[in-house]
Design an enzyme around this catalytic site. Sequence first.
Site, PDB file in Angstrom:
ATOM      1  N   HIS A   1       0.086   7.569  -0.110  1.00 52.12           N
ATOM      2  CA  HIS A   1      -1.260   8.149   0.241  1.00 52.12           C
ATOM      3  C   HIS A   1      -2.090   8.810  -0.892  1.00 52.12           C
ATOM      4  O   HIS A   1      -1.240   9.749  -1.442  1.00 52.12           O
ATOM      5  CB  HIS A   1      -1.198   8.916   1.536  1.00 52.12           C
ATOM      6  CG  HIS A   1      -2.712   9.408   1.934  1.00 52.12           C
ATOM      7  ND1 HIS A   1      -3.485  10.144   1.620  1.00 52.12           N
ATOM      8  CD2 HIS A   1      -3.221   8.713   3.203  1.00 52.12           C
ATOM      9  CE1 HIS A   1      -4.697  10.043   2.366  1.00 52.12           C
ATOM     10  NE2 HIS A   1      -4.381   9.415   3.363  1.00 52.12           N
TER      11      HIS A   1
ATOM     12  N   GLU B   1       0.870   2.058   4.338  1.00 51.20           N
ATOM     13  CA  GLU B   1      -0.333   2.921   3.765  1.00 51.20           C
ATOM     14  C   GLU B   1      -0.872   2.599   2.673  1.00 51.20           C
ATOM     15  O   GLU B   1      -0.282   2.330   1.536  1.00 51.20           O
ATOM     16  CB  GLU B   1       0.146   4.297   3.758  1.00 51.20           C
ATOM     17  CG  GLU B   1      -0.804   5.375   3.314  1.00 51.20           C
ATOM     18  CD  GLU B   1      -1.965   5.586   4.154  1.00 51.20           C
ATOM     19  OE1 GLU B   1      -1.872   5.628   5.171  1.00 51.20           O
ATOM     20  OE2 GLU B   1      -3.158   5.511   3.621  1.00 51.20           O
TER      21      GLU B   1
ATOM     22  N   ASP C   1      -3.018  -1.154   5.381  1.00 54.79           N
ATOM     23  CA  ASP C   1      -3.934  -0.370   6.531  1.00 54.79           C
ATOM     24  C   ASP C   1      -5.459  -0.362   5.756  1.00 54.79           C
ATOM     25  O   ASP C   1      -6.468  -0.667   6.664  1.00 54.79           O
ATOM     26  CB  ASP C   1      -3.919   0.939   6.968  1.00 54.79           C
ATOM     27  CG  ASP C   1      -3.531   1.968   5.902  1.00 54.79           C
ATOM     28  OD1 ASP C   1      -3.506   1.493   4.639  1.00 54.79           O
ATOM     29  OD2 ASP C   1      -3.308   3.204   6.226  1.00 54.79           O
ATOM     30  N   HIS C   2      -5.843  -0.248   4.636  1.00 55.39           N
ATOM     31  CA  HIS C   2      -6.893  -0.124   3.809  1.00 55.39           C
ATOM     32  C   HIS C   2      -6.715  -0.118   2.486  1.00 55.39           C
ATOM     33  O   HIS C   2      -5.509   0.235   1.900  1.00 55.39           O
ATOM     34  CB  HIS C   2      -7.913   1.142   4.265  1.00 55.39           C
ATOM     35  CG  HIS C   2      -6.834   2.495   4.253  1.00 55.39           C
ATOM     36  ND1 HIS C   2      -6.979   2.960   3.380  1.00 55.39           N
ATOM     37  CD2 HIS C   2      -6.519   2.881   5.410  1.00 55.39           C
ATOM     38  CE1 HIS C   2      -5.940   4.220   3.699  1.00 55.39           C
ATOM     39  NE2 HIS C   2      -5.946   4.137   4.792  1.00 55.39           N
TER      40      HIS C   2
ATOM     41  N   THR D   1      -6.903   4.682   8.090  1.00 56.77           N
ATOM     42  CA  THR D   1      -5.815   4.271   8.907  1.00 56.77           C
ATOM     43  C   THR D   1      -6.319   4.085  10.463  1.00 56.77           C
ATOM     44  O   THR D   1      -5.746   3.114  11.084  1.00 56.77           O
ATOM     45  CB  THR D   1      -4.662   5.326   8.849  1.00 56.77           C
ATOM     46  OG1 THR D   1      -4.461   5.488   7.745  1.00 56.77           O
ATOM     47  CG2 THR D   1      -3.303   4.779   9.631  1.00 56.77           C
TER      48      THR D   1
HETATM   49  C1  GP9 Z   1      -2.410  10.296   8.619  1.00 58.32           C
HETATM   50  C2  GP9 Z   1      -2.178   9.099   7.904  1.00 58.32           C
HETATM   51  C3  GP9 Z   1      -3.147   8.806   6.849  1.00 58.32           C
HETATM   52  O1  GP9 Z   1      -1.697  10.479   9.721  1.00 58.32           O
HETATM   53  O2  GP9 Z   1      -2.134   8.052   8.667  1.00 58.32           O
HETATM   54  O3  GP9 Z   1      -4.558   8.699   7.235  1.00 58.32           O
HETATM   55  P1  GP9 Z   1      -5.753   8.107   6.277  1.00 58.32           P
HETATM   56  O4  GP9 Z   1      -6.152   9.206   5.445  1.00 58.32           O
HETATM   57  O5  GP9 Z   1      -5.035   6.986   5.438  1.00 58.32           O
HETATM   58  O6  GP9 Z   1      -6.536   7.516   7.228  1.00 58.32           O
HETATM   59 MN    MN Z   2      -4.121   5.201   5.528  1.00 55.32          MN
END
Ligand code: GP9
Ligand code: MN
Length: 639
Positions: free
Chosen positions: A415, A258, A475-476, A300
């Site tokens: 996050h 994440e 992921d980003h 994500t």
């Molecule tokens: C939520 C997690 C976060 O299930 O995958 O999502 P994001 O805000 O990073 O897209």
């Molecule tokens: Mn994410």
Amino acid sequence: MFNQQQNLLKKGWFFFTVAAVLLWAKTYSALQIAFTLNIENGIQQFIIIITPISSILFFLGLSLFFKPKRRNKAFMTIYFLMSLALYSNVVYYRFFNDYITLPVLMQYKNFGDLGGSAKALIHPMDLLYWIDIVILITWLVAKKVRPTMEFRRRTVAMLFAASLGFAVVNLSLAEMERPQLLVRTFDRAKLVKLLGIYNYHVYDTVMTAKTSSHRVMADSNELSEVLNYVNSQQGKMGAKGKYFGKAEGKNVVLVSLESTQNFVIDRKLNGQEITPFLNDLKEDSFYFSNFYHNTGQGKTSDSEFIIDNSMYGLSRGAVFTTNANNEFNATPEILKSEGYTPVSFHGNHASFWNRDVMYQSLGYEHYFSKKEYNVTEENSVNYGLKDIPFFEQSMPMLKGLDKPYYAKFITMTNHYPYIVNNENMEMIDPANTGDGSVDRYFQTVRYMDESIKKFFQMMKEQGEYEDTIFVLYGDHYGISENHNRAMSEILGKEIRPFEHVQLQKVPLIIHVPGMEGKEMETVGGQIDLKPTILNLLGVEQKNDVQFGTDLLNKNRESETILRDGSVVTDKYVYAAEQNICYDKETGEEIDSKSCAPLKEEAETELGFSDKVVYGDLLRFMDSEKEEIKRKIKDNGNGS
Ligand code: GP9
Ligand code: MN
């Protein structure tokens, strides 16, 4: 005199004018304060002053078409909705550094779940965005404002003529500043800057309607066009390289890290490593040091979409929510037909990002979501289950699967706003830039690193390690442009568009037990993972729509296209938003001619990918395959 004033306060036209001015002032200040517009010259400054006027006159003017009895209510409702649109964008921008689009709004399910993130985004001073409404309502009630007589037909006509006039001036100036503004859909920042926030939403609504009509209009010829393009691109069909089939029959474990950017790898903070486990692991793995995320608004979910399909996410909204019922040819589905069990593990609600629906379209057999974990207040933070208990609780579920499996683990603790709610999570001191989320980011990244270390240990203990290949990817981005000041302190350099693009690098570690480690410098992105994984497993791909290439194939082109149209190669970095071309090696600005072909390629490729998604073109794949077979047969008969 006093009476005159009293009378004035009762007049509908006076109330209308004051309210319009208030809304204008609020909008103008928000544009200046809440968003980074990068105003470059006097014309742009002027545009920003006039942009709200046409839409304010138009929308508030609509209330005049209501019966006098309802007029005040209609007026205040419109005023409220416009304020809401403005304020929602302000809050959204604080995190995403972007503006809301209609498809994003339709993901409302996600907003409810934001919890801690949302709270951190709302400031006490935000009350100022609402105070005008309180004043106006009090005024209406106290003074019994009469909304009726002053508005004769001629006045109303003049009002709309003025609105139109401002719109025309605005649009012509905008077109002068940025030719083809309305065609370049992925540049939302420019749209808001040059059209204003309200007109932008009108534009966005029209675009949404247009794209949903795409599916109805699409036909199989469009798919042929895309296939021709993909086929003509060297290596895009998954040409076999040296590593083809080297991991045949192995389990695949994907780990989504994440918000993890590549700059944390090998970096120390106060003398301590931020990612000690990943730093070690990469020594025995293929570590890609020039790997980028290709995600857009879908965050994500976009990364998941891109990785499983080797297609781009959309420029607006998330494919996971806008096109979840499309036909896809994703890795889980392909591997299922090869005897694999494709599953996903994640400690959030099943419906978040519409995963429960989309996973079925992608071919996942099962989604281990929140309801299958034991989530308590103690073992969760921010969005939910912390990464360490997440991996711990996933192990028995993994054990129960038929092998080989394709299992995706989506971590969550790192996050925004990077909350540390327990001493056990503090494995490293925070940074001290004074920007809270940046400072804590290092702590939550460090915690996530620890969870992965534990995960590897447990995989070994459970006897699954040897038969598995591991793909770990960021992921980003985690730290948006809004934190450039703190980031430049951390990195010790100014963050120009060049550095900004470089900050979109995320880690990619492909760990194949028993295979020697190697740093790979090829420039690539998430878009390349599907062909890379399928090649390693020795699964041949024929006539598939995919835009990435096998990262382990040395003949591939060293290049990746980001969702905003930026491009990185081994020689150049093209920053799309600012339209600047840089030398990748030196970071120096160079003649834009060098990047012109890259810019064009990005537009073509992103355009083709969008076409496939919006048109749901893969539903024509079977008939297209029949057609190809028929052609081959005809040719065979002819010769
Ligand atoms: C939520 C997690 C976060 O299930 O995958 O999502 P994001 O805000 O990073 O897209
Ligand atoms: Mn994410």
